[in-house]
Design an enzyme around this catalytic site. Structure first.
Site, PDB file in Angstrom:
ATOM      1  N   LYS B 126       5.361   1.664   9.880  1.00 47.87           N
ATOM      2  CA  LYS B 126       6.089   2.089  11.073  1.00 47.87           C
ATOM      3  C   LYS B 126       5.159   1.961  12.284  1.00 47.87           C
ATOM      4  CE  LYS B 126       8.644   6.236  12.527  1.00 47.87           C
ATOM      5  NZ  LYS B 126       9.018   7.628  12.138  1.00 47.87           N
ATOM      6  N   SER B 210      13.825   7.894  12.189  1.00 49.32           N
ATOM      7  CA  SER B 210      13.142   7.017  13.102  1.00 49.32           C
ATOM      8  C   SER B 210      12.356   5.913  12.404  1.00 49.32           C
ATOM      9  CB  SER B 210      12.184   7.836  13.977  1.00 49.32           C
ATOM     10  OG  SER B 210      11.164   8.416  13.209  1.00 49.32           O
ATOM     11  N   SER B 234      13.137  11.487   9.177  1.00 54.01           N
ATOM     12  CA  SER B 234      12.863  10.110   9.602  1.00 54.01           C
ATOM     13  C   SER B 234      12.341   9.162   8.525  1.00 54.01           C
ATOM     14  CB  SER B 234      11.901  10.112  10.794  1.00 54.01           C
ATOM     15  OG  SER B 234      12.573  10.540  11.966  1.00 54.01           O
TER      16      SER B 234
END
Lengths: 558, 558
Positions: B126, B210, B234
């Protein structure tokens, strides 16, 4: 019986609901709890500075002396074997605790009856623990007759802190709660209920704080082991000032759930709970017993870390206590003689030399500890104590209208709360400082001959053997450990000897504070006082650090 | 190539230092990183909703398909045995990742070259991880060309997050970073650099957030395993929406040190890092590898908890995977079909029934989970996300002047910071809620036949299989886990089948929000979408929960 504070207020001028009358009623209730046959005349300080040893023994039966001067782990061996009953053990400690109360507190220590013996080990508790049938005041007059200052909660004298349940489940006898400074934010113990608590080894000095009642009581052998809390040194200070062993575990190791606290909810630097006792084996005994209760199932902050025998095993093998000769090796210590901010008193420096020499003589390695400067750590840590601008503390004083002691007046003058952004910035900064220190510690692997980074730091716990009343003006030696959340064990080393520990001639102070502390050292006043050090280890290294502390204690002949 | 956002701004109207021009330059740099021979024409969504499986395979060589559809643990077996080289493995995933970028992102996913293979396992990250030579934008235009929005720090493209070093030390190949929603506070993935990221299984739905880029990429097998972060769901949301396994470990288990973050320093509910992958064994592989690096020596927040085989052993023995027949027993599950606040969509309810039936058929126990109401937990948790009144987030947007996406507009309207006292009160309340839930969990021991409290909770991770764009209006099913710091593993269960998962006829919504979510379910739109659940365990139970998730996965035929 000394009642100095009372003499300032005549009964006729006290309104029934004044803080003075409430404190007086509480004091009298405490006195009532002491059986008449245990009451004594207390000599003035000038006549009798040291009330430990022979002096207090004269008020006790031989059997009581024998029991109360036995370490916690040995007591358990006797009670389990049926040689001593839980009742006689508890009674002996109750007696000695009652004497301690009368000898040290301006009024009298809080003294409670045993609730129910199991294995029969008496354990004393700082007055932050909630115990059924017993009131918790935490030194606040406004908390008398309430639950943490609130009435009608249904919890008054019923609710119990998690650790209390777990101690009980382990068979401990909870027989006594001990005094604290109001706010808990002082290295001296003073409040408007019990007054100022003195040091049993030298009544001209403070017993330490905030777990000062514990320190004084165990120092006088009125308890074999007790629990305090530590957010800036509050377990270690009274341990050090009273010649005891005491451990500040890292946060998340011992259960704090359900305890009273100051500024509850400040979660940047957490207060932790831990034991004080006369031997390392006593500390180990109670910590192992608590961990065996799986506190992580009842306290959301406790990590699932059972007692780790492997951690102590490494130290025991290296020092030849167990295992074969092939596993014996050296330990590696860092020595931190001064933090460069305040210079320790001569007897504290001598204590460091004693420990270093003893370890070197045994073949261990001692290298200089040269960490990142401590100032930034102390600055950030100090912020966390005033995050709320004194809101919590002031509200507690407002409950009764009682005055703040000079030792914590700092809180009276605060007027601004930190914002969320300011707190977040402090949290980030502290994390960065932790990381920096961690990597310094890792880097010492390059400087040792063991292939490991330094095993522990040898250093002062305070710049003085004990503070003189109102002269505790520097906490840096203890607080940095809390900010970084390290494990630290206090080890008693020696006693002040006025013929050896002369004042420094011609010393040039670093600044005004250093000057104030330098000038507070007077060999005549300090003679005989306990001198202790701390051994600091990394985070969550309780097993390893207790093993090292025990070894060091033996090395210096304790 | 779809460039919908670009079409809104003609090059001539863009000032050189406008946020639009900076975002465009970054987009073009990302495109440049994709070799020409890997570029493809992307069909419009209407023509091709599902781009997984056969569709994406047509752009890949057979060998590339074979490699990229192998789980992480199996890949390592091949690379270690020398059957596949690290280079060809990395190249295959780079190729597939480049395709994913073009198929799913409104612009194109960030795609980077491998830095140095060791054991040869490609791991995607990420865009919160700092990796040498690679820029971290975290979705902010204002962070382009900076280190977390700051210039001249000397850290730009040099500094590495702790976990990055540890992954490298473990032999991983860090070849790809993936898109996030700006602020990180959304279950959808949208920012002004890459645009909106779609769901590969159904491009009418969001890929989640996310860690949405991770979910989409691994969903398309453009990565065998990747790391996301989770402060409200997330990791789990993109895992669930893309039919993957994903674990939200408790805080303090995996190293977060040195990562970029939103609202850094908010330490009431901590964001945690954890892996997403196509199998539980892949999750276990990377977590074990990281713990073997002793992250507690390099991250001050990580507890010293090595991989605990005993925890999984208990589950493996109970389920007969290891050990003898005498140790086989039942597992006990709590089933939580609805939190009573928002009713899950029909396919999510069907997924719960599938798992419950499969476990009951295997002889396990499933009892109703009747916890303390979740509302209070959600209310307190929500406060922690707005402690700073949007200060951090607004500052990040102000760097470039770019607009906030609708999904996180909440932050635009905040204007007041919490005070220290208010934060402390929230911390106390959350601790009380944790304690209350913990004791409820303990109390289930009375309701099970195993002699243990419930082993895991079976429940939805979200009220929908995946959210439709801009329709992610309720996070309660995922966030309560963060507030209580529990361990949770997402398990893919089934896919929406419009012929079975009909809309609820005559349903009476509980309130407006429930109505909005109820009305967002349309079997025609959702057909084919992944449907996943979460298995929730107690704090720091990662080993146990992975073992249970693996067992449940097998039980339902995955």
């Amino acid at each position: 019986m000394q009642l100095p504070l009372l003499s300032r207020y005549s009964a006729t001028t006290m309104a029934n609901d004044s803080w003075e009358s409430k404190a007086k009623a509480k004091r009298e209730a405490i006195l009532e709890a002491i059986p008449k046959e245990w009451r004594i005349e207390t000599p003035p300080v000038e006549q009798r500075i040291d009330v430990t040893g022979e002096f207090i023994q004269r008020y006790l039966a031989d059997r009581e002396v024998e029991i109360t001067e036995t370490t916690a782990d040995e007591i358990v061996k006797h009670t389990v074997a049926g040689l001593w009953t839980a009742e006689e053990v508890t009674r002996a400690f109750c007696h000695r605790a009652a004497l301690a109360h009368q000898l040290l507190d301006d009024y009298y220590a809080e003294n409670k009856k045993p609730i129910g013996p199991l294995h029969g080990l008496p354990v004393s508790l700082k007055d932050q623990f909630h115990v059924k049938d017993v009131e918790t005041t935490m030194g606040y007059v406004g908390w008398i007759g309430t639950f943490e200052g609130k009435t009608g909660t249904g919890k008054e004298k019923v609710f119990e802190s998690e650790m209390v349940k777990e101690l009980r489940n382990s068979g401990a006898v909870l027989y006594c709660k001990t005094s604290v400074p109001h706010t808990l934010m002082s290295g001296e113990t003073i409040n408007n209920i019990v007054g100022f608590t003195h040091n049993p080894k030298n009544r001209q000095l403070t017993c330490g704080g905030s777990s000062g009642g514990e320190g004084a009581l165990i120092g006088l052998r009125g308890s074999p082991v007790g629990f305090g809390t530590d957010i800036g040194g509050s377990i270690r200070i009274p341990a050090a000032f009273n010649g005891l062993y005491g451990i500040r575990p890292s946060s998340g190791r011992m259960p704090y759930e359900g305890m009273a606290n100051s500024m509850d909810g400040q979660n940047t630097v957490l207060s932790v709970v831990g034991p004080l006792a006369t031997s390392v084996s006593s500390l180990r005994l109670v910590m192992k017993a608590l961990l065996a209760q799986k506190p992580w199932l009842h306290d959301p902050f406790v990590h699932e870390l059972p007692w780790r025998h492997e951690q102590e095993k490494e130290i025991l093998e290296l020092t030849g206590a167990i295992g074969d000769a092939s596993k014996v090796g050296r330990l590696s210590f860092g020595v931190f003689k001064t933090d460069g901010i305040v210079t320790p008193h001569p007897p504290v420096r001598r204590a460091v030399d004693i420990v270093v020499k003893a370890l070197q003589d045994l073949g261990h390695e001692v290298i200089e500890w040269k960490p990142p400067p401590h100032n930034a750590i102390l600055d950030e840590g100090m912020k966390t104590w005033v995050f709320d601008g004194g809101v919590d503390v002031k509200a507690a004083f407002a409950l009764s209208g009682e005055p703040m002691a000079d030792q914590v007046k700092l809180y009276e003058n605060l007027d601004k709360e930190f914002t969320a952004s300011e707190i977040a910035a402090t949290n980030v900064k502290i994390r960065q400082l932790k990381k920096e220190y961690m990597e310094y510690w890792n880097s010492t692997q390059e400087s040792t001959s063991t292939g490991r980074p330094v095993d522990a730091i040898i250093m002062p716990l305070a710049p003085f053997p004990a503070a003189r009343p109102k002269k505790y003006v520097y906490y840096g030696y203890s607080t940095w450990v809390n900010v970084l959340d390290y494990t630290s064990v206090v080890v008693p080393v020696t006693n002040v000897d006025k013929s050896v520990d002369k004042a420094d001639e011609g010393y040039t102070p670093l600044d005004d504070r250093d000057k104030e502390i330098y000038e507070s050292y007077d060999p005549e006043i300090y003679d005989g006082a306990h001198v202790s050090l701390q051994l600091v280890g990394r985070r969550l290294q309780e097993e390893k650090m207790l093993a090292i502390a025990e070894y060091v204690g033996k090395a210096i002949g304790n």
